[in-house]
Design a protein around this motif. Sequence first.
Motif, PDB file in Angstrom:
ATOM      1  N   VAL A  21      85.156  26.174  61.721  1.00 54.38           N
ATOM      2  CA  VAL A  21      84.306  26.114  60.528  1.00 54.38           C
ATOM      3  C   VAL A  21      83.461  27.376  60.407  1.00 54.38           C
ATOM      4  O   VAL A  21      83.306  27.957  59.323  1.00 54.38           O
ATOM      5  CB  VAL A  21      83.412  24.859  60.562  1.00 54.38           C
ATOM      6  CG1 VAL A  21      82.365  24.919  59.447  1.00 54.38           C
ATOM      7  CG2 VAL A  21      84.248  23.605  60.431  1.00 54.38           C
ATOM      8  N   PHE A  22      82.927  27.825  61.560  1.00 55.72           N
ATOM      9  CA  PHE A  22      82.099  29.036  61.553  1.00 55.72           C
ATOM     10  C   PHE A  22      82.902  30.248  61.109  1.00 55.72           C
ATOM     11  O   PHE A  22      82.463  31.057  60.277  1.00 55.72           O
ATOM     12  CB  PHE A  22      81.520  29.266  62.947  1.00 55.72           C
ATOM     13  CG  PHE A  22      80.837  30.603  63.112  1.00 55.72           C
ATOM     14  CD1 PHE A  22      79.586  30.828  62.561  1.00 55.72           C
ATOM     15  CD2 PHE A  22      81.475  31.636  63.792  1.00 55.72           C
ATOM     16  CE1 PHE A  22      78.972  32.060  62.692  1.00 55.72           C
ATOM     17  CE2 PHE A  22      80.857  32.867  63.916  1.00 55.72           C
ATOM     18  CZ  PHE A  22      79.605  33.080  63.365  1.00 55.72           C
ATOM     19  N   LEU A  23      84.136  30.380  61.693  1.00 54.63           N
ATOM     20  CA  LEU A  23      84.966  31.534  61.350  1.00 54.63           C
ATOM     21  C   LEU A  23      85.388  31.505  59.886  1.00 54.63           C
ATOM     22  O   LEU A  23      85.429  32.548  59.212  1.00 54.63           O
ATOM     23  CB  LEU A  23      86.202  31.564  62.263  1.00 54.63           C
ATOM     24  CG  LEU A  23      85.919  31.864  63.737  1.00 54.63           C
ATOM     25  CD1 LEU A  23      87.202  31.769  64.558  1.00 54.63           C
ATOM     26  CD2 LEU A  23      85.292  33.242  63.909  1.00 54.63           C
ATOM     27  N   ILE A  28      82.259  37.113  54.084  1.00 58.32           N
ATOM     28  CA  ILE A  28      82.681  38.516  54.074  1.00 58.32           C
ATOM     29  C   ILE A  28      83.506  38.802  52.830  1.00 58.32           C
ATOM     30  O   ILE A  28      83.333  39.835  52.162  1.00 58.32           O
ATOM     31  CB  ILE A  28      83.482  38.850  55.351  1.00 58.32           C
ATOM     32  CG1 ILE A  28      82.553  38.787  56.579  1.00 58.32           C
ATOM     33  CG2 ILE A  28      84.128  40.234  55.229  1.00 58.32           C
ATOM     34  CD1 ILE A  28      83.291  38.966  57.895  1.00 58.32           C
ATOM     35  N   GLY A  29      84.388  37.871  52.488  1.00 62.19           N
ATOM     36  CA  GLY A  29      85.211  38.055  51.295  1.00 62.19           C
ATOM     37  C   GLY A  29      84.385  38.112  50.030  1.00 62.19           C
ATOM     38  O   GLY A  29      84.625  38.952  49.152  1.00 62.19           O
ATOM     39  N   LEU A  30      83.414  37.191  49.928  1.00 58.95           N
ATOM     40  CA  LEU A  30      82.550  37.185  48.755  1.00 58.95           C
ATOM     41  C   LEU A  30      81.714  38.446  48.662  1.00 58.95           C
ATOM     42  O   LEU A  30      81.501  38.999  47.573  1.00 58.95           O
ATOM     43  CB  LEU A  30      81.637  35.951  48.778  1.00 58.95           C
ATOM     44  CG  LEU A  30      82.329  34.606  48.544  1.00 58.95           C
ATOM     45  CD1 LEU A  30      81.337  33.462  48.739  1.00 58.95           C
ATOM     46  CD2 LEU A  30      82.935  34.542  47.151  1.00 58.95           C
ATOM     47  N   PHE A  88      83.101  44.340  42.549  1.00 53.45           N
ATOM     48  CA  PHE A  88      82.719  43.995  41.183  1.00 53.45           C
ATOM     49  C   PHE A  88      81.609  44.904  40.683  1.00 53.45           C
ATOM     50  O   PHE A  88      81.572  45.278  39.503  1.00 53.45           O
ATOM     51  CB  PHE A  88      82.258  42.532  41.131  1.00 53.45           C
ATOM     52  CG  PHE A  88      82.081  41.995  39.743  1.00 53.45           C
ATOM     53  CD1 PHE A  88      83.175  41.656  38.975  1.00 53.45           C
ATOM     54  CD2 PHE A  88      80.814  41.836  39.196  1.00 53.45           C
ATOM     55  CE1 PHE A  88      83.023  41.158  37.687  1.00 53.45           C
ATOM     56  CE2 PHE A  88      80.646  41.352  37.918  1.00 53.45           C
ATOM     57  CZ  PHE A  88      81.762  41.002  37.160  1.00 53.45           C
ATOM     58  N   SER A  89      80.700  45.306  41.599  1.00 50.11           N
ATOM     59  CA  SER A  89      79.580  46.169  41.208  1.00 50.11           C
ATOM     60  C   SER A  89      80.047  47.570  40.838  1.00 50.11           C
ATOM     61  O   SER A  89      79.334  48.303  40.156  1.00 50.11           O
ATOM     62  CB  SER A  89      78.548  46.258  42.336  1.00 50.11           C
ATOM     63  OG  SER A  89      79.087  46.956  43.456  1.00 50.11           O
TER      64      SER A  89
END
Length: 500
Positions: free
Chosen positions: A19-21, A28-30, A37-38
């Motif tokens: 769950v942690f990973l 990290i993906g977000l 996006f910026s």
Amino acid sequence: MNNVLKDFKQKTSNMGLRVFLITLAVLIGLTALNFLFSLLPTSVTELDASADKIYSVTSTAKRSLAKLKQDVEIYYLAAGGERSLVDERLQTKIFLDKLPSYSSHVSVKVIDTATDANFVSSLGIGESYENYSIVVKSDKRARVLTQSDLFYYSITELEGLIGKLTAAEAQQYVYMLQAYYGQTVTPTYHFDGEGQLLSAIDYVTSDDLSRVYILGGHSETELSTALTDKLELQYMATASLTLQGATAIPEDCALLVIHCPQSDLTAEEAQSISAYLDKGGKLMLVTLPGISELTNLLSVTNAYGLYAEDGIVIETDNQHYYQYPFYLVPNIASHAITKDLATTTPALLFESHGIRVAESLPSGVGATALFTTSDGAYIIETNAESMNRPEGQTPSAHHVGVVAEAENGAEIVWISSYGITNENANTSAQGGNYSYFLAALQWLCKAEAPVSLVPSITLSLSHLDVPTATAGFWAIVLILLVPIAIFAAGLVYWLRRRRK
């Protein structure tokens, strides 16, 4: 039992690690996605959901920006920086941020004038700039736009009579129309940012900026700021010129303007102007009654077959004057200067003297009368106590605006009334006077018309009127029925869960 507990703890630990990973990977993906996006241009990331597309760049501006080949820096001067930008100022910032998306030559930066005064000084715009001004700058020149350039009011009922209005001016007209005419009007609010910025970018990057020198030293009347601003929009840079002590007109002079002198030139100054015209120079001359005393100045025009007539022209045809017989509404001849204006735009000339064109013009010179009175006009002395026609004088048409063109390239436009540049006369003529004056200057400079500006955007929103019955219906639905339905659905779900 201990083995069961040990196995359970191990499985729990492995599950927690997974769950942690997974959570870490998602974060990290977000973060990476947000960073990418910026980097996208604001034209992609900020969608304009307004009905009138007030935050969008039009296709006209996109094409103009795409053709840009020179770097243009746009600085938004705001005391307090970006945090001080609210309402219209924030709207301006949002719009400015979209421009670099359509040209790599455009950059936009907000400058905090409270903390970066030295940088503002380096822009070379002086110390009297307004807060929230926009500086459009290239290597050639700069232009400053104020908030009143970008946002303005108009009144539909006075269209054609008045131009752009500030909030205070619009309110004054509202009160005036209500008080004097019992008419209730609502000013319309406009955003003209795109048109003004497009014009400013075109101005600071233009290679064909005409240099217009305005002669001084003879008690001339200064041109209004409104007119000089319009000259800049026509790509004409103005500069003052004093010929006393100078031997020649500057080489970069595209046009010399002599505006309502009240004292005469020296013989040397007149010779300098004549020499300038002999080389194909251009002269815009606006004069007052009493000019016959300015003999040195008149020696310049006499050489081209143009002579001043003493006195003030009086009109007898009420279709050719406004309010007073010396407020002339002249006939307008067909010429390159007037071709786009003559059929629809009037001119109003205050206190004009006559201009006589010689019957036999000098060799290589042609002359055209631009403005002419009716056949019923006559002339009175400048200081006459009566406007009655002098005894023995026969009414006739008099020229009050003339163009002379010579084979050597010299061109003179002579208008014998200060009204052509007078703000009150221009307002009464529905903007016609300024239009003719600017058209004459543009013709003399052989300047191309500026780029077509995009229309301003209306910001005044119409009210949404909802009928009382409709409002009552939706109040019952949203305030009463929807909450009851949600409560009932929840109750049914809870009862079913309980029975299981």
